[in-house]
Design a protein around this motif. Structure first.
Motif, short mmCIF file in Angstrom:
data_model
loop_
_atom_site.label_atom_id
_atom_site.label_comp_id
_atom_site.label_asym_id
_atom_site.label_seq_id
_atom_site.Cartn_x
_atom_site.Cartn_y
_atom_site.Cartn_z
N PRO A 71 0.81 -1.22 0.00
CA PRO A 71 0.00 0.00 0.00
C PRO A 71 0.85 1.27 0.00
O PRO A 71 1.91 1.31 0.61
CB PRO A 71 -0.80 -0.11 1.31
N VAL A 72 0.37 2.25 -0.71
CA VAL A 72 1.01 3.56 -0.77
C VAL A 72 -0.02 4.57 -0.27
O VAL A 72 -1.16 4.57 -0.72
CB VAL A 72 1.45 3.91 -2.21
N GLY A 73 0.38 5.41 0.67
CA GLY A 73 -0.53 6.43 1.20
C GLY A 73 -0.86 7.47 0.15
O GLY A 73 0.03 7.97 -0.54
N VAL A 74 -2.14 7.78 0.03
CA VAL A 74 -2.62 8.78 -0.93
C VAL A 74 -3.56 9.73 -0.21
O VAL A 74 -4.50 9.29 0.45
CB VAL A 74 -3.38 8.11 -2.10
N LEU A 75 -3.31 11.01 -0.32
CA LEU A 75 -4.21 12.02 0.22
C LEU A 75 -4.69 12.87 -0.93
O LEU A 75 -3.90 13.22 -1.82
CB LEU A 75 -3.51 12.86 1.29
N ILE A 76 -5.98 13.17 -0.94
CA ILE A 76 -6.60 13.88 -2.05
C ILE A 76 -7.14 15.23 -1.58
O ILE A 76 -7.77 15.32 -0.52
CB ILE A 76 -7.77 13.05 -2.64
N ARG A 77 -6.92 16.24 -2.40
CA ARG A 77 -7.53 17.55 -2.19
C ARG A 77 -8.02 18.05 -3.55
O ARG A 77 -7.40 17.76 -4.58
CB ARG A 77 -6.55 18.58 -1.62
N THR A 78 -9.10 18.80 -3.55
CA THR A 78 -9.50 19.48 -4.78
C THR A 78 -8.61 20.70 -4.95
O THR A 78 -7.94 21.13 -4.00
CB THR A 78 -10.97 19.93 -4.72
N GLY A 79 -8.63 21.28 -6.13
CA GLY A 79 -7.87 22.50 -6.34
C GLY A 79 -8.32 23.60 -5.39
O GLY A 79 -7.50 24.32 -4.82
N GLN A 80 -9.62 23.71 -5.18
CA GLN A 80 -10.17 24.72 -4.27
C GLN A 80 -9.67 24.47 -2.84
O GLN A 80 -9.28 25.40 -2.14
CB GLN A 80 -11.70 24.69 -4.30
N ALA A 88 -5.12 29.52 4.49
CA ALA A 88 -5.28 29.33 5.94
C ALA A 88 -3.95 29.21 6.68
O ALA A 88 -3.93 29.12 7.90
CB ALA A 88 -6.12 28.09 6.21
N ASN A 89 -2.83 29.22 5.97
CA ASN A 89 -1.52 29.11 6.61
C ASN A 89 -1.37 30.18 7.69
O ASN A 89 -1.35 31.37 7.38
CB ASN A 89 -0.42 29.25 5.55
N PRO A 90 -1.26 29.78 8.95
CA PRO A 90 -1.15 30.77 10.02
C PRO A 90 0.25 31.39 10.14
O PRO A 90 0.45 32.30 10.93
CB PRO A 90 -1.48 29.96 11.27
N PRO A 107 -9.98 15.60 10.05
CA PRO A 107 -9.52 16.71 10.88
C PRO A 107 -8.63 16.22 12.02
O PRO A 107 -8.87 15.15 12.58
CB PRO A 107 -10.83 17.30 11.45
N PRO A 108 -7.59 16.98 12.36
CA PRO A 108 -6.74 16.57 13.48
C PRO A 108 -7.56 16.61 14.77
O PRO A 108 -8.31 17.57 14.99
CB PRO A 108 -5.61 17.59 13.50
N PRO A 109 -7.44 15.58 15.61
CA PRO A 109 -8.19 15.58 16.87
C PRO A 109 -7.80 16.77 17.75
O PRO A 109 -6.68 17.26 17.68
CB PRO A 109 -7.77 14.27 17.54
N ALA A 110 -8.74 17.19 18.58
CA ALA A 110 -8.51 18.34 19.47
C ALA A 110 -7.28 18.13 20.35
O ALA A 110 -6.58 19.08 20.69
CB ALA A 110 -9.74 18.58 20.32
N LYS A 128 -8.04 22.53 8.95
CA LYS A 128 -9.24 21.71 8.71
C LYS A 128 -8.90 20.22 8.69
O LYS A 128 -9.46 19.43 9.42
CB LYS A 128 -9.89 22.08 7.38
N ARG A 129 -8.03 19.84 7.76
CA ARG A 129 -7.52 18.46 7.68
C ARG A 129 -6.01 18.49 7.53
O ARG A 129 -5.42 17.65 6.87
CB ARG A 129 -8.15 17.72 6.48
N GLU A 130 -5.41 19.50 8.15
CA GLU A 130 -3.97 19.69 8.08
C GLU A 130 -3.43 20.09 9.44
O GLU A 130 -4.16 20.57 10.29
CB GLU A 130 -3.62 20.82 7.09
N ILE A 131 -2.15 19.88 9.58
CA ILE A 131 -1.40 20.40 10.72
C ILE A 131 -0.31 21.27 10.11
O ILE A 131 0.45 20.80 9.26
CB ILE A 131 -0.77 19.29 11.57
N TYR A 132 -0.28 22.52 10.50
CA TYR A 132 0.74 23.44 10.01
C TYR A 132 1.90 23.46 11.00
O TYR A 132 1.68 23.53 12.21
CB TYR A 132 0.19 24.86 9.89
N VAL A 133 3.12 23.39 10.47
CA VAL A 133 4.31 23.47 11.32
C VAL A 133 5.29 24.45 10.70
O VAL A 133 5.64 24.35 9.52
CB VAL A 133 5.01 22.08 11.47
N HIS A 134 5.72 25.41 11.53
CA HIS A 134 6.78 26.33 11.12
C HIS A 134 8.05 25.89 11.85
O HIS A 134 8.08 25.86 13.08
CB HIS A 134 6.44 27.78 11.44
N TYR A 135 9.05 25.52 11.07
CA TYR A 135 10.35 25.11 11.61
C TYR A 135 11.25 26.33 11.61
O TYR A 135 11.95 26.59 10.63
CB TYR A 135 10.96 24.00 10.76
#
Length: 169
Positions: A71-80, A88-90, A107-110, A128-135
């Motif tokens: 299996p290969v992980g696949v995540l899908i998003r529409t262009g929108q 939404a990048n904070p 969505p990431p759990p609380a 929404k369905r992402e976790i943003y990380v600034h390194y």
């Protein structure tokens, strides 16, 4: 037709093995996707389809598993949705190559931030369905671990912006 972006997990960067982008384009075309374009060699593909996101994901996962033998992980998003991730990048005022969106199926759990370890100068925010990380000092020496992100895949903001742009063409 909907414009989709498929983000493959651990392709050509460890774990899954080598997948030439020409092969990925052929796979996508073989299941009926049109206007198929890839971006850099880390498993980013933009295409159009009349199928639902769930059906697109299932078709692509079947092809990839047949190719890779696992299996290969696949995540899908529409262009929108990709445009919304970028908007939404904070951490917009930071270097885009030091900020990533970790894409998830749900969505990431609380309590996501409760499980984080090794955090030093990194800043983390939930989307929404992402976790943003600034390194802040770069990723090379980071010890950051986000258990919820294990099934996700990260793209820096330069890549997110390019994929959003490609999906709008």
């Amino acid at each position: 037709m909907t414009t989709y972006i498929a983000l493959l997990r651990a392709v050509n960067v460890g774990g899954t093995g080598k997948l030439p982008m020409a092969e990925l384009r052929k796979m996508c075309e073989s299941v009926g996707f049109s206007d198929v374009r890839t971006y850099i060699a880390s498993g980013n593909v933009v295409f159009k389809s009349r199928l639902s996101a769930k059906s697109v994901k299932a078709a692509l996962k079947r092809c990839l598993e047949a190719y890779a033998g696992k299996p290969v992980g696949v995540l899908i998003r529409t262009g929108q949705e990709m445009e919304e991730v970028l908007a939404a990048n904070p951490f917009k005022s930071t270097a885009p190559n030091r900020t990533v969106a970790i894409f998830l199926d749900t969505p990431p759990p609380a309590e996501t931030l409760d499980g984080v370890s090794g955090q030093q100068t990194e800043e983390i925010a939930l989307g929404k369905r992402e976790i943003y990380v600034h390194y802040g000092t770069g990723m090379a020496d980071s010890k950051l671990k986000i258990p919820v992100a294990k099934t996700g895949t990260a793209r820096n903001m330069n890549t997110v912006a390019k994929l959003a742009e490609m999906s709008a063409e």
